[in-house]
Design a protein around this motif. Structure first.
Motif, PDB file in Angstrom:
ATOM      1  N   VAL A 126      57.474  40.800  58.586  1.00  0.00           N
ATOM      2  CA  VAL A 126      56.762  40.857  59.926  1.00  0.00           C
ATOM      3  C   VAL A 126      56.503  39.945  60.836  1.00  0.00           C
ATOM      4  O   VAL A 126      55.493  39.968  61.764  1.00  0.00           O
ATOM      5  N   GLY A 127      56.344  39.118  60.119  1.00  0.00           N
ATOM      6  CA  GLY A 127      55.598  37.476  60.707  1.00  0.00           C
ATOM      7  C   GLY A 127      54.421  37.078  60.131  1.00  0.00           C
ATOM      8  O   GLY A 127      53.956  36.325  60.320  1.00  0.00           O
ATOM      9  N   LYS A 128      54.216  37.259  58.447  1.00  0.00           N
ATOM     10  CA  LYS A 128      53.176  37.020  58.089  1.00  0.00           C
ATOM     11  C   LYS A 128      52.639  35.360  58.211  1.00  0.00           C
ATOM     12  O   LYS A 128      51.916  35.084  58.453  1.00  0.00           O
ATOM     13  N   SER A 129      54.264  34.556  57.560  1.00  0.00           N
ATOM     14  CA  SER A 129      54.436  33.333  57.431  1.00  0.00           C
ATOM     15  C   SER A 129      54.175  32.818  58.896  1.00  0.00           C
ATOM     16  O   SER A 129      53.442  31.639  59.139  1.00  0.00           O
ATOM     17  N   THR A 130      54.345  33.670  59.411  1.00  0.00           N
ATOM     18  CA  THR A 130      54.544  32.775  61.193  1.00  0.00           C
ATOM     19  C   THR A 130      53.234  32.535  61.883  1.00  0.00           C
ATOM     20  O   THR A 130      52.323  31.401  61.930  1.00  0.00           O
TER      21      THR A 130
END
Length: 449
Positions: free
Chosen positions: A14-18
């Protein structure tokens, strides 16, 4: 004092690292399934522009159901729950382009009792039709819903404002005011570049007082080096001494160790193997020092392993400057850690760099430099309107961070930012350390690195 804890949570992809990288100011994400990376939770201390700090944690992707894709799904959930238990603010990330999935509902159920300290972040709203779907996520039961694009930065300022509301003034880092305080060093580089040889040479040749100093990480061991009247602390020497074959896994583990050491250091000694030249992994590891805002010294090791002509050092340094443009401010030293050749030359450089990193400058001196720079080269216009700078003042040291008060908070064009960096670095003799700018205007402020 204990730092406030902000935890990022959500299902995989879902884009947590981003988002973590966006908030932490990192350009290089670590996504390998190794301890300290994806499977375990990844944490770091993040500093706002006013100096207040908090601990940011990126949990692994939570998977529910009977057939999770990751073999470590149970461990990931256990890690995430431990992080949530101590969280002061929870950032629950969902995918606006994908809509609400069953896993999102399951995580929402787990977070229901923590709804008051949870922000629901609807990510990827920059994608087609995603922005219109934001309202449907209110059915997950959270009052605070924010549309964002972690990839492009939309909505990030609102998240930072929300984080700032929970941070006390006391969370500002206490900087070492004593110029004789020990200089904290990190020796970093890819496997087999000679880190342990340099460590042993530094500690052995100086007949140092070596003592274990409790570190902040589970396996960190710090070594204190006393040289004349100066003290140095080489951080995370356990990571430097770790042995292993040069494999992909070893290189990934070296990056983890380097990141831990860099965060706790002031000056990074970035080692490069003279025989191999500048490799891609060298740029990756060196990039972490630049991302963390640390001072740096580039150390070319094993220089005596081959015969060199009079121009070889210059050619090698030119190659370094081409491949490591982002560390243009870092000096270069050629040594042999094995024989000790030129190792002694490192200490004057380290002292010079540490002094620059800790430097504090009067506001009047900064404004003389700014006015001279503006006379020589006007800043580019912003949206057709002239940009004006009113005055400059130093916010903090480590590294030198300068507030530039302007008629707009729009980011500086990269070429003019580089011009100002060079003007301030040359005038203040800031050897080996970055210069950070904070652009302040009536509507707010943005950091420029």
């Amino acid at each position: 004092m204990d730092l406030k804890r902000v935890v990022i949570i959500g299902r995989p992809n879902v884009g947590k690292s981003t988002l973590f990288n966006r908030l932490a100011g990192k350009r290089r994400a670590l996504t390998h399934d190794l301890p300290g990376m994806t499977r375990d939770r990844l944490s770091g201390v993040v500093e706002l522009d006013d100096g207040r700090r908090y601990e940011l944690t990126d949990t692994g992707g939570l998977e529910y159901g009977d057939s999770p894709m990751s073999a470590y799904a149970g461990e990931i959930r256990a890690q995430a729950k431990r992080a949530l238990g101590s969280a002061d603010l929870i950032l629950f990330v969902v995918d606006g382009a994908a809509g609400i999935l069953t896993e999102d509902r399951d995580i929402a159920d787990d977070l229901r009792r923590d709804a008051a300290r949870t922000l629901l972040l609807v990510n990827k709203v920059d994608r087609k039709d995603a922005e219109e779907s934001v309202s449907e996520f209110y059915e997950l039961g959270f009052e605070n819903v924010m549309p964002i694009s972690a990839e492009h930065g939309a909505g990030i300022d609102d998240i930072i404002d929300a984080i700032g509301e929970i941070l006390p003034q006391e969370s500002i880092a206490e900087e070492e005011s004593d110029e004789n305080a020990p200089v904290r060093l990190a020796i970093i580089g890819r496997p087999n570049v000679g880190k342990s040889s340099l460590l042993n040479r530094l500690l052995g040749d100086e007949r140092a007082v070596v003592s274990p100093i409790s570190g902040t990480t589970r396996d960190a061991i710090d070594s204190e080096l006393v040289r004349g009247a100066r003290r140095y602390v080489i951080v995370d020497t356990a990571g430097i001494r770790r042995k292993g074959k040069t494999t992909d896994e070893a290189e990934k583990l070296a990056v983890i160790s380097a990141r831990k050491a860099i965060e706790r250091s002031e000056v990074a000694l970035v080692m490069i193997d003279a025989a191999d030249g500048v490799a891609a992994q060298d740029a990756t590891v060196a990039g972490y020092a630049e991302d963390a805002g640390k001072a740096a010294l580039l150390v070319v090791n094993k220089w005596d392993a081959e015969q060199h002509g009079p121009d070889d050092a210059k050619k090698f340094e030119d190659d370094i400057r081409f491949k490591l443009k982002f560390l243009a401010y870092a000096p270069v030293e050629f040594i042999s850690a094995k024989t000790g050749r030129r190792v002694e030359k490192l200490f004057p450089r380290i002292d010079e760099i540490a002094a620059a990193y800790r430097k504090r400058v009067r506001t009047s001196e900064l404004n003389v430099i700014l006015e001279r720079a503006l006379r020589q080269h006007n800043p580019p216009a912003v949206r057709g309107k002239p940009r004006r700078f009113y005055y400059a003042t130093q916010l903090r040291a480590q590294p030198p961070t300068i507030a530039l008060f302007s008629n707009t908070d729009e980011p500086l064009h990269f070429s003019y930012r580089r011009y100002l960096e060079n003007q301030f670095r040359e005038a203040l003799v800031l050897v080996g350390c970055p210069v950070h700018f904070v652009i302040r205007a009536r509507k707010g402020m943005k950091r420029e690195r």
